[in-house]
Write an enzyme that holds these catalytic residues in place. Sequence first.
Site, short mmCIF file in Angstrom:
data_model
loop_
_atom_site.label_atom_id
_atom_site.label_comp_id
_atom_site.label_asym_id
_atom_site.label_seq_id
_atom_site.Cartn_x
_atom_site.Cartn_y
_atom_site.Cartn_z
N TYR A 65 17.52 -18.85 8.42
CA TYR A 65 18.73 -18.07 8.15
C TYR A 65 19.27 -17.42 9.42
CZ TYR A 65 17.88 -18.41 3.13
OH TYR A 65 17.70 -18.87 1.86
N LYS A 118 -7.28 3.91 -4.05
CA LYS A 118 -5.93 4.04 -4.64
C LYS A 118 -5.10 2.81 -4.26
CE LYS A 118 -4.36 6.62 -0.60
NZ LYS A 118 -4.14 7.94 -0.03
C1 PLP Z 1 -5.23 8.06 1.00
C2 PLP Z 1 -5.95 9.32 1.26
C3 PLP Z 1 -7.12 9.32 2.06
C4 PLP Z 1 -7.63 8.11 2.80
O1 PLP Z 1 -7.01 8.07 4.07
P1 PLP Z 1 -7.31 6.91 5.12
O2 PLP Z 1 -6.48 7.30 6.30
O3 PLP Z 1 -6.82 5.65 4.50
O4 PLP Z 1 -8.75 6.90 5.38
C5 PLP Z 1 -7.79 10.52 2.19
N1 PLP Z 1 -7.35 11.64 1.58
C6 PLP Z 1 -6.22 11.67 0.84
C7 PLP Z 1 -5.80 12.96 0.19
C8 PLP Z 1 -5.48 10.52 0.66
O5 PLP Z 1 -4.37 10.56 -0.07
#
Ligand code: PLP
Length: 367
Positions: free
Chosen positions: A260, A38
Amino acid sequence: MSYISRHTKAIIDLSAVVNNYEYIDSLAPNSNTIAVIKADAYGHDANKIAHALADKVALFAVGFIDEALALRNEGITTQILILEGPFNASDFDVAEQHNFILMLHSAHQIKWLDDHIKAHTQANSHRIWLKVNTGMNRLGFNISEVPHIVSALCTEQQKNLVLCSHFSTAEQINSDKPVEQLTLLKTLVSQFSCQFSMANSAGILNYSQSHGDYTRLGLSLYGISPIGKSEATKPLIPVMTLQADIIALHQLAIGDTVGYGDAWQATRPSTIATVAIGYADGYPRNAKSGTPVAIKGKIAPIVGRVSMDMITVDITDLLESTSIDIGDNVELWGKHISIDDVAKHSDTINYELLTRVSKRVPKVISI
Ligand SMILES: *Cc1c(COP(=O)(O)O)cnc(C)c1O
């Protein structure tokens, strides 16, 4: 015309992704390891990552259908799990057409499912993943609702059922909460004799009893440990190297300031390197003076405020042993600089830094 003037880039090491996947997969040998890609594969370019893993991974996961469709458009044919499930009734049609599995978490989605099945007698909505709320209190059916929902499913759906839940504190080893969450889920799983999925990266590493039928591997796929440094995380290789060039050098006298707000002042004659990356590229504006970068394998601190397009680095100490010039490249994080260090100096977490590398930073595959 395709032309790149600025050398700032995120280098993506695809052999590291494969290494990390195979290593974590070996830690959970009886589970199917889902690669979570994702948010553009946590900022690593989901298309490149998916292609690198396509022949190893049975199931990818993304947040919502738009992300999955983008992968289909790039020729990825692997099954894809949609972690947040459908946002609209019509998502069921798209999911069916493109072989996506929807994770359902709320009653309104079950209603859409029922309507979809009524409208399509040939419907292939037989693989149902249900999210159960075991204490994260963000998504998922409450425990008491699950029996009613499962009993309303058809035999085929019950046979393929996967119950899922998500840890809120799996990165902590001495926490009761993950064990409580897992117990709640497993009680339901034995009641319905179904499959289950619980573990994210931290769950895979810290709670082997949570591996279940499917693990959901996100962060550690990209070579980053959610639990700090340990023997178990040693084989992970950071996939992204964020780098930019030195574009100016300045000699400062005692009392001169940088950037800055005059936020940093030289207390000795200093050489400052200006580097072509800033918060518009996703480098955190919060990064304090002292945040490390690497130049020719050596560590130097950033000084003064992070600007939109630039940062400034105190290279005075490095010059004692190394010659440094305009055009030399600077690693912001990657194999020399741990993204965890940058996160600590910026009051944030590795996940946020990775996912906020901005569009104007080209992602290039290392060769
Ligand atoms: C993003 C996500 C994961 C992955 O988690 P990590 O901590 O990055 O391994 C697993 N399950 C769900 C439902 C997620 O949204």
